[in-house]
Motif scaffolding. Structure first.
Motif, PDB file in Angstrom:
ATOM      1  N   PRO A 306      76.526 132.382 -12.305  1.00 56.16           N
ATOM      2  CA  PRO A 306      77.183 131.065 -12.234  1.00 56.16           C
ATOM      3  C   PRO A 306      76.660 130.134 -13.315  1.00 56.16           C
ATOM      4  O   PRO A 306      75.465 130.151 -13.642  1.00 56.16           O
ATOM      5  CB  PRO A 306      76.803 130.565 -10.832  1.00 56.16           C
ATOM      6  N   ALA A 307      77.527 129.316 -13.866  1.00 64.04           N
ATOM      7  CA  ALA A 307      77.129 128.456 -14.991  1.00 64.04           C
ATOM      8  C   ALA A 307      75.935 127.584 -14.653  1.00 64.04           C
ATOM      9  O   ALA A 307      75.087 127.322 -15.514  1.00 64.04           O
ATOM     10  CB  ALA A 307      78.308 127.594 -15.419  1.00 64.04           C
ATOM     11  N   MET A 308      75.836 127.119 -13.419  1.00 60.03           N
ATOM     12  CA  MET A 308      74.721 126.245 -13.049  1.00 60.03           C
ATOM     13  C   MET A 308      73.373 126.951 -13.089  1.00 60.03           C
ATOM     14  O   MET A 308      72.328 126.295 -13.107  1.00 60.03           O
ATOM     15  CB  MET A 308      74.943 125.645 -11.658  1.00 60.03           C
ATOM     16  N   PHE A 309      73.392 128.303 -13.109  1.00 58.64           N
ATOM     17  CA  PHE A 309      72.157 129.077 -13.198  1.00 58.64           C
ATOM     18  C   PHE A 309      71.987 129.728 -14.568  1.00 58.64           C
ATOM     19  O   PHE A 309      71.043 130.499 -14.771  1.00 58.64           O
ATOM     20  CB  PHE A 309      72.145 130.195 -12.149  1.00 58.64           C
ATOM     21  N   PRO A 351      68.464 126.563 -11.607  1.00 62.41           N
ATOM     22  CA  PRO A 351      69.001 125.568 -12.543  1.00 62.41           C
ATOM     23  C   PRO A 351      67.922 124.983 -13.460  1.00 62.41           C
ATOM     24  O   PRO A 351      68.174 124.730 -14.638  1.00 62.41           O
ATOM     25  CB  PRO A 351      69.577 124.490 -11.615  1.00 62.41           C
ATOM     26  N   LEU A 352      66.721 124.770 -12.940  1.00 63.20           N
ATOM     27  CA  LEU A 352      65.639 124.244 -13.767  1.00 63.20           C
ATOM     28  C   LEU A 352      65.237 125.244 -14.837  1.00 63.20           C
ATOM     29  O   LEU A 352      65.034 124.879 -16.000  1.00 63.20           O
ATOM     30  CB  LEU A 352      64.431 123.904 -12.886  1.00 63.20           C
ATOM     31  N   ASP A 357      68.608 119.900 -14.606  1.00 60.14           N
ATOM     32  CA  ASP A 357      67.671 118.882 -14.133  1.00 60.14           C
ATOM     33  C   ASP A 357      67.684 118.634 -12.630  1.00 60.14           C
ATOM     34  O   ASP A 357      66.637 118.542 -12.015  1.00 60.14           O
ATOM     35  CB  ASP A 357      67.974 117.549 -14.835  1.00 60.14           C
ATOM     36  N   VAL A 358      68.867 118.475 -12.040  1.00 56.48           N
ATOM     37  CA  VAL A 358      68.976 118.011 -10.656  1.00 56.48           C
ATOM     38  C   VAL A 358      69.893 118.940  -9.868  1.00 56.48           C
ATOM     39  O   VAL A 358      70.964 119.330 -10.357  1.00 56.48           O
ATOM     40  CB  VAL A 358      69.525 116.568 -10.608  1.00 56.48           C
ATOM     41  N   VAL A 359      69.460 119.275  -8.643  1.00 60.41           N
ATOM     42  CA  VAL A 359      70.308 120.051  -7.750  1.00 60.41           C
ATOM     43  C   VAL A 359      70.922 119.116  -6.716  1.00 60.41           C
ATOM     44  O   VAL A 359      70.266 118.192  -6.236  1.00 60.41           O
ATOM     45  CB  VAL A 359      69.544 121.201  -7.060  1.00 60.41           C
ATOM     46  N   ILE A 360      72.170 119.365  -6.404  1.00 66.01           N
ATOM     47  CA  ILE A 360      72.933 118.533  -5.477  1.00 66.01           C
ATOM     48  C   ILE A 360      73.255 119.359  -4.242  1.00 66.01           C
ATOM     49  O   ILE A 360      73.784 120.467  -4.343  1.00 66.01           O
ATOM     50  CB  ILE A 360      74.231 118.042  -6.152  1.00 66.01           C
ATOM     51  N   ASP A 381      53.038 127.912 -12.638  1.00 71.82           N
ATOM     52  CA  ASP A 381      52.886 128.135 -14.073  1.00 71.82           C
ATOM     53  C   ASP A 381      52.925 126.790 -14.801  1.00 71.82           C
ATOM     54  O   ASP A 381      53.776 125.951 -14.472  1.00 71.82           O
ATOM     55  CB  ASP A 381      54.026 129.042 -14.569  1.00 71.82           C
ATOM     56  N   PRO A 382      52.021 126.570 -15.757  1.00 72.47           N
ATOM     57  CA  PRO A 382      52.055 125.304 -16.498  1.00 72.47           C
ATOM     58  C   PRO A 382      53.400 125.032 -17.167  1.00 72.47           C
ATOM     59  O   PRO A 382      53.826 123.873 -17.265  1.00 72.47           O
ATOM     60  CB  PRO A 382      50.941 125.470 -17.532  1.00 72.47           C
ATOM     61  N   ALA A 383      54.068 126.096 -17.631  1.00 73.96           N
ATOM     62  CA  ALA A 383      55.379 125.904 -18.263  1.00 73.96           C
ATOM     63  C   ALA A 383      56.390 125.384 -17.251  1.00 73.96           C
ATOM     64  O   ALA A 383      57.241 124.542 -17.580  1.00 73.96           O
ATOM     65  CB  ALA A 383      55.862 127.213 -18.887  1.00 73.96           C
ATOM     66  N   ASN A 384      56.324 125.882 -16.023  1.00 71.95           N
ATOM     67  CA  ASN A 384      57.217 125.388 -14.976  1.00 71.95           C
ATOM     68  C   ASN A 384      56.917 123.924 -14.653  1.00 71.95           C
ATOM     69  O   ASN A 384      57.830 123.120 -14.432  1.00 71.95           O
ATOM     70  CB  ASN A 384      57.061 126.221 -13.703  1.00 71.95           C
ATOM     71  N   GLU A 385      55.622 123.597 -14.617  1.00 73.63           N
ATOM     72  CA  GLU A 385      55.235 122.221 -14.343  1.00 73.63           C
ATOM     73  C   GLU A 385      55.792 121.278 -15.407  1.00 73.63           C
ATOM     74  O   GLU A 385      56.310 120.194 -15.101  1.00 73.63           O
ATOM     75  CB  GLU A 385      53.712 122.108 -14.288  1.00 73.63           C
TER      76      GLU A 385
END
Length: 407
Positions: A306-309, A351-352, A357-360, A381-385
């Motif tokens: 899906p595009a959102m992912f 999505p992140l 940025d934001v999930v609805i 993970d620091p990259a995730n943070e």
């Protein structure tokens, strides 16, 4: 139309910011002296050793941090994660207390049909009271006109459908969306989940369930749709309301509605060079501050995702190719059939990871699980943070631009 650099991250806070297409700094090494070893300094010695850069009047001072940047540094991990979730509140219900007080949701949006201005005002006030005083929520609503008008009665005026407005022209679009912006601003709502930028495939027409069948699209010609989208964005902006382009990269070629079906939601045509993207480009150029991702699947971008992912859809196409630097939000990940088989935690984190940025969520009961997943993902993970902080900064920057944060 005007081009705006939306939610641009300051150098001191650009945690993992994207670069614009082309990466051209606007200078030519052959002419700007950067490769000239024979250049001399202003003191005639041929050396700049010992000079204080602050003595150079052309050197820009370090910019003061913005209110968004300052607030970002104060937020706890759960508050950061919570800013990346917007929660639907159905008409006639109250905001669950934990949504804001425990999970720190970044905002709410009004679901179903609200016919009472007093009820809308009470819900907006409750959202503000339930949030940190220095971290007010974004308030949003689907207000497109026609059949998709969540505010009715004395809460908002009736406006025509996008299909009708598209036939009537850009002046009609501007008039309708000015009234939409006025009505939302009067109710304390800062974000319109509109306009629809999808171009309906003329071969499908009303067989395009999510857009064509409901009269939600401005038309079937990308240029004409783009002109209408730009007029809508600028009209909303004129009332201090942020516009949301949806549903990227377009739902005009799918047969079924992703809210109600996981079948018939594949678009085999749309790709990176598709003219149907032009209407989104027009909206970005007009200053749209949000883009909502589709939950349909686009094999020309990324097979089966899906595009959102999809990183190909969000990062590569929307951000890198089209140059969008604003807030990227998902379509509903709470109740939509298109993603019902995806684990709740993945609906939050994928999505992140893809650059969004934001999930609805239209299901408020999932708020805690979504925030838990984002907080845990950031801690892994620091990259995730850094990815969470980058998106949280975009949320806070939008809030600052809309006048919700004090400097």
């Amino acid at each position: 139309m005007r081009r705006r650099h939306l939610l641009a991250l300051a150098p001191t806070a650009a945690l993992a910011a994207c670069t614009a297409p082309g990466g051209d700094s606007g200078t030519d090494p052959a002419t700007d002296g950067s490769n000239d070893s024979g250049g001399s300094s202003d003191d005639g010695t041929g050396s700049s050793a010992g000079k204080d850069p602050s003595d150079d009047p052309t050197t820009d001072p370090t910019p003061e941090p913005t209110a968004a940047e300052l607030l970002l540094e104060e937020l706890e991990p759960r508050e950061l994660a919570g800013q990346l979730v917007m929660v639907g509140i159905p008409a006639g219900t109250e905001i669950p207390r934990d949504v804001l007080e425990e999970h720190h949701a970044g905002g709410i949006f009004l679901l179903q049909v609200w016919e009472s201005a007093d009820e809308v005002d009470a819900t907006v006030a409750a959202a503000q009271e339930g949030s940190r005083s220095d971290l007010p929520p974004l308030i949003a609503v689907d207000q497109e006109g026609g059949q998709v008008r969540m505010l009715r009665g004395d809460a908002a005026r009736k406006t025509p459908s996008a299909e009708t407005l598209g036939r009537d022209g850009t002046d009609a679009v501007a008039e309708a969306y000015t009234s939409i912006g006025e009505d939302l601003a009067a109710r304390g709502i800062q974000v319109a989940f509109s306009p629809v930028a999808d171009v309906v495939d003329p071969a499908l027409g009303d067989d395009n369930a999510p857009v064509g069948a409901l009269g939600r699209g401005f038309g079937t010609d990308p240029e004409q749709v783009g002109e209408c989208v730009a007029a809508a964005v600028e009209a909303l902006d004129g009332q201090g309301v942020a516009a949301t382009l949806k549903h990227f990269p377009g739902l005009g070629r799918v047969r079924e509605n992703t809210d109600f079906s996981a079948e018939g939601i594949e678009d085999p045509v749309t790709g990176p060079d598709d003219p149907f993207l032009d209407s989104f480009t027009a909206g970005i150029d007009a200053g749209a501050q949000l883009v909502m991702m589709s939950s349909a699947i686009y094999p020309q971008l990324e097979e089966g995702v899906p595009a959102m992912f999809s990183r190909a859809a969000i990062q590569d196409l929307l951000r890198d190719q089209l140059g969008f630097t604003g807030l990227v939000v998902t379509d509903d990940i709470g109740a939509a059939k298109a993603v019902a088989d995806v684990p709740v935690a993945e609906r939050a984190t994928r999505p992140l990871a893809a650059g969004g940025d934001v999930v609805i969520t239209a299901d408020a009961s999932l708020t805690g699980q979504l925030v838990d997943a984002l907080e845990e993902w950031a801690a892994q993970d620091p990259a995730n943070e850094e990815r969470v902080k980058e998106s949280a900064l975009r949320v806070l920057t939008l809030k600052e631009q809309l006048g919700l944060l004090t400097s």
